[in-house]
Design a protein around this motif. Structure first.
Motif, PDB file in Angstrom:
ATOM      1  N   GLU A   1      -3.332  15.738 -12.826  1.00  0.00           N
ATOM      2  CA  GLU A   1      -3.793  15.326 -11.491  1.00  0.00           C
ATOM      3  C   GLU A   1      -2.622  14.996 -10.567  1.00  0.00           C
ATOM      4  O   GLU A   1      -2.646  15.327  -9.386  1.00  0.00           O
ATOM      5  CB  GLU A   1      -4.753  14.139 -11.611  1.00  0.00           C
ATOM      6  CG  GLU A   1      -6.105  14.595 -12.168  1.00  0.00           C
ATOM      7  CD  GLU A   1      -7.149  13.485 -12.298  1.00  0.00           C
ATOM      8  OE1 GLU A   1      -8.306  13.817 -12.598  1.00  0.00           O
ATOM      9  OE2 GLU A   1      -6.789  12.292 -12.107  1.00  0.00           O
ATOM     10  N   ASP A   2      -1.606  14.346 -11.115  1.00  0.00           N
ATOM     11  CA  ASP A   2      -0.424  14.033 -10.305  1.00  0.00           C
ATOM     12  C   ASP A   2       0.245  15.310  -9.809  1.00  0.00           C
ATOM     13  O   ASP A   2       0.599  15.423  -8.636  1.00  0.00           O
ATOM     14  CB  ASP A   2       0.596  13.222 -11.125  1.00  0.00           C
ATOM     15  CG  ASP A   2       0.181  11.756 -11.255  1.00  0.00           C
ATOM     16  OD1 ASP A   2      -0.754  11.342 -10.529  1.00  0.00           O
ATOM     17  OD2 ASP A   2       0.777  11.038 -12.081  1.00  0.00           O
ATOM     18  N   ALA A   3       0.440  16.239 -10.727  1.00  0.00           N
ATOM     19  CA  ALA A   3       1.098  17.502 -10.353  1.00  0.00           C
ATOM     20  C   ALA A   3       0.270  18.238  -9.303  1.00  0.00           C
ATOM     21  O   ALA A   3       0.814  18.780  -8.341  1.00  0.00           O
ATOM     22  CB  ALA A   3       1.299  18.384 -11.577  1.00  0.00           C
ATOM     23  N   THR A   4      -1.060  18.225  -9.473  1.00  0.00           N
ATOM     24  CA  THR A   4      -1.938  18.914  -8.527  1.00  0.00           C
ATOM     25  C   THR A   4      -1.812  18.307  -7.129  1.00  0.00           C
ATOM     26  O   THR A   4      -1.796  19.015  -6.129  1.00  0.00           O
ATOM     27  CB  THR A   4      -3.407  18.837  -8.997  1.00  0.00           C
ATOM     28  OG1 THR A   4      -3.479  19.335 -10.338  1.00  0.00           O
ATOM     29  CG2 THR A   4      -4.314  19.662  -8.106  1.00  0.00           C
ATOM     30  N   ALA A   5      -1.687  16.966  -7.080  1.00  0.00           N
ATOM     31  CA  ALA A   5      -1.581  16.279  -5.795  1.00  0.00           C
ATOM     32  C   ALA A   5      -0.159  16.356  -5.232  1.00  0.00           C
ATOM     33  O   ALA A   5       0.163  15.694  -4.245  1.00  0.00           O
ATOM     34  CB  ALA A   5      -2.019  14.824  -5.962  1.00  0.00           C
ATOM     35  N   LEU A   6       0.685  17.142  -5.888  1.00  0.00           N
ATOM     36  CA  LEU A   6       2.085  17.342  -5.479  1.00  0.00           C
ATOM     37  C   LEU A   6       2.935  16.098  -5.697  1.00  0.00           C
ATOM     38  O   LEU A   6       3.989  15.934  -5.072  1.00  0.00           O
ATOM     39  CB  LEU A   6       2.180  17.805  -4.016  1.00  0.00           C
ATOM     40  CG  LEU A   6       1.461  19.119  -3.698  1.00  0.00           C
ATOM     41  CD1 LEU A   6       1.547  19.447  -2.219  1.00  0.00           C
ATOM     42  CD2 LEU A   6       2.080  20.257  -4.511  1.00  0.00           C
ATOM     43  N   ASN A   7       2.478  15.213  -6.547  1.00  0.00           N
ATOM     44  CA  ASN A   7       3.290  14.058  -6.911  1.00  0.00           C
ATOM     45  C   ASN A   7       4.112  14.383  -8.144  1.00  0.00           C
ATOM     46  O   ASN A   7       3.934  15.432  -8.771  1.00  0.00           O
ATOM     47  CB  ASN A   7       2.402  12.848  -7.178  1.00  0.00           C
ATOM     48  CG  ASN A   7       1.669  12.419  -5.921  1.00  0.00           C
ATOM     49  OD1 ASN A   7       2.203  12.539  -4.822  1.00  0.00           O
ATOM     50  ND2 ASN A   7       0.442  11.951  -6.090  1.00  0.00           N
ATOM     51  N   MET A   8       4.975  13.447  -8.517  1.00  0.00           N
ATOM     52  CA  MET A   8       5.797  13.665  -9.687  1.00  0.00           C
ATOM     53  C   MET A   8       5.195  12.903 -10.859  1.00  0.00           C
ATOM     54  O   MET A   8       5.166  11.673 -10.851  1.00  0.00           O
ATOM     55  CB  MET A   8       7.223  13.189  -9.406  1.00  0.00           C
ATOM     56  CG  MET A   8       8.254  14.071 -10.029  1.00  0.00           C
ATOM     57  SD  MET A   8       9.817  14.062  -9.147  1.00  0.00           S
ATOM     58  CE  MET A   8      10.359  12.422  -9.460  1.00  0.00           C
TER      59      MET A   8
END
Lengths: 208, 422
Positions: free
Chosen positions: B25-32
């Motif tokens: 989910e983090d990666a999808t939201a462009l977070n690290m």
């Protein structure tokens, strides 16, 4: 030569092209001239495909137009006397490849030169070739391909024909798009033809 | 940071599950995330790995599930692919229907050959009008009889619009032997399908307990692909772009709400937000950019926007290459899409769209067949360094790796964990 016919085909104007071909035929244009125009148009289509201007839809539609025009023109053509009528040829575009323009022209040319052509269509699995060979016992088999993946498919097809014990009963020619002498050798076919004319002369040579 | 990380072996399944979900989910939201997440498109690989045949995936659910469980436990990716129809399905049900749109292991192809979709012109060009007038009527009375030998009798039904006068007038038709036999076939497969679905639900439950989240349950298709895959075939739809462009567009308009409902319904009922959308005919080489813009992208884009509006995550799989058409992806909202790529140049894609969409991919499936452990580690490291820079990246293979070598798959997933720590 009709510049207009060439252009309507090359520009994908299907209805206009068919109407024009009929018109030309009715006004006494030699059938062979109309077919030459079809080939010229195909060269343009092929070039535009290479240049990335045309894609699959245009190749398919151009094939359809040539097929339709051929049907119109065929009854007006004299069958060549040189070849004994009825020699059988099985032709198809090999597995994984859906291109049929080159194949359709070869089929057409073989047909008007008196061969009995069995067109297996596109994306033909090796087994389908084998089955047809067993069924109709052709003298010649033509494998067509446009994509590089066809190299492997051609090799598989020849191998399947061999495995089915049919290799010695047929001559196999390959051609189309990216196919060349090297592919012929790789696939262990008998000959490579650069165009539909070569296909006809190869087939004639083998059926003398 | 790496030395402070608690090793996975010391975490509970519940912890691992939560971490894996969060990572994706983090990666999808462009977070690290804490590290680059991974998912596997395992398809037939578990069968090879566990030493069962592909055919058994269609006839022996217990063996098939055990093979998948073993794969997940042994390789431990963050997420795994849902068990999709085609890779595994109740073969007995398809047999009973005389289903023609698939060849499956042991049926039309060898017991250890991967399934194949049988594309055909199941709807003729002149049938667009019927489809546009009443898609359901067309599907029941024309499409199903054509694609299932045992449902041929449905073709004898009168137009379903007649039901507006009530069911009683219809009912005597069910006595006609072909119609009765079609309904009998449907009755026969009902328990087979129900049992199969229940088995799958159990499998997913067990995997959750073991700490492995599934990537998605919901699946949808671009309306153009739906038409070419199931109704018109490639040749048909290519000609339609010239011969009846308006009908092709109208059919996509007609299908869009259905594709949307299909996507959202399953995602909402399962609580898994990701919707897998495998794309087929819109890639570079299949059509020109003007054709893509006129016939393909508008409906695909709207489908994804509808999914996003419902609070869900579309996960398009850009099969083939999309090098020429990456810019279009910028038209979608930022951080709401999980874009999985096949052979697109992902190093370039990172520059062009890395700020708007999460990118998945990076490991050529062919390398998992033919490479060495060292090559696999090298490619993994490089993908993480370039595509994974700053987050917004999920490691996966370019496409499914049916015949991947287990030692290479292991090296790949392990290397992702090793090099992927942010």
């Amino acid at each position: 030569m009709s510049e207009k016919l060439i252009n309507t085909i090359a520009e994908m104007q299907e209805e206009e092209a068919l109407a024009l071909a009929k018109e030309l035929l009715a006004s006494g244009t030699p059938p062979s001239t109309i077919l030459d125009d079809c080939r010229s148009a195909m060269e343009i289509v092929g070039k535009r495909f290479e240049e990335g201007q045309y894609f699959i839809a245009e190749l398919i539609l151009a094939g359809e137009m040539v097929k339709a025009i051929s049907t119109e023109v065929k009854p007006h053509l004299k069958i060549s006397q040189a070849t004994q009528k009825g020699s059988k040829v099985v032709v198809g575009t090999v597995k994984g490849d859906i291109h049929d323009i080159g194949k359709d022209i070869v089929v057409f040319m073989l047909d008007v030169n008196g061969f009995e052509v069995y067109d297996l269509g596109i994306d033909v699995p090796p087994q389908t070739f084998v089955d047809k060979i067993k069924e109709v016992k052709p003298v010649v088999v033509g494998l067509s391909g446009f994509l590089t993946l066809s190299f492997e498919s051609m090799k598989e097809t020849v191998a399947a024909i061999k495995a089915a014990g049919q290799r010695d009963s047929v001559k196999i020619m390959v051609g189309g798009g990216t196919v060349d002498e090297r592919v012929c050798e790789y696939a262990e076919a008998d000959a490579f033809g650069i165009d539909a004319m070569t296909a006809v002369s190869l087939a004639k040579g083998w059926t003398k | 940071m790496a030395n402070k990380v608690i090793p996975d072996e010391k975490k509970t399944a519940e912890q691992l599950y939560a971490e894996r979900v969060k990572r994706v989910e983090d990666a999808t939201a462009l977070n690290m995330p804490d590290r680059v997440p991974s998912f596997i498109c395992q398809e037939g690989f578990p069968a090879r790995y566990a030493g069962i045949t592909y055919e058994e995936a269609f006839y022996d659910q217990d063996k098939w599930f055990a093979a998948n469980e073993k794969t997940m436990v042994d390789f431990a990716p963050d997420m795994y692919f849902a068990l999709m129809a085609g890779v595994s399905a109740p073969g007995k049900s398809w047999e009973r229907l005389g289903y023609l749109q698939h060849k499956w292991p042991g049926h039309g192809i060898g017991p250890d050959t991967a399934f194949q979709f049988v594309e055909g012109e199941y709807m003729k060009a002149e049938e667009y009008d019927h489809f546009l007038d009443d898609p359901t009527d067309f599907l029941i009375r024309v499409y199903l009889p054509r694609t299932n030998t045992e449902l041929a009798g449905l073709g004898m039904l009168p137009p379903l619009k007649g039901l507006i006068m009530g069911a009683s007038g219809f009912s005597p038709l069910l006595l006609a032997p072909p119609v009765a036999s079609a309904f009998a076939a449907l009755n026969d497969i009902a328990p087979i399908q129900a049992k199969w679905s229940a088995g799958e639900a159990e499998f997913y439950k067990k995997m959750t307990k073991l700490g492995f989240p599934v990537l998605f349950y919901s699946l949808s298709l671009a309306p153009f692909d739906m038409i070419t895959d199931f109704l018109r075939g490639l040749r048909g739809i290519m000609l339609d772009m010239y011969r009846c462009p308006d009908k092709l567009k109208a059919a996509q308009d007609k299908l869009l709400p259905f594709m949307t409902a299909m996507a959202i319904g399953r995602a909402e009922s399962t609580g898994n937000p990701r919707v897998f959308i495998p794309l087929h005919r819109g890639a570079d080489g299949f059509m020109s950019l003007p054709q893509f813009e006129e016939f393909y992208w508008p409906w695909l884009k709207q489908l994804m926007l509808n999914i996003i509006d419902a609070g869900l995550i579309p996960m398009p799989f850009y099969e083939g290459r999309y090098d020429q058409r990456l810019e279009y992806l910028r038209e979608l909202p930022k951080g709401k899409v999980l874009s999985w790529f096949d052979r697109t140049d992902l190093f370039k894609a990172k520059d062009i769209i890395g700020d708007v969409t999460c990118i998945a991919g990076g490991m050529p499936a062919s390398l998992l067949h033919t490479g060495t452990v060292e090559e696999v580690r090298q490619v993994t490291k490089q993908a993480i360094e370039v595509i994974g820079k700053g987050g917004g990246y999920i490691m996966t293979s370019s496409t499914s790796f049916n015949d991947g070598k287990p030692e290479l798959v292991k090296a790949w997933i392990d290397a992702t964990k090793e090099f992927g720590v942010y």
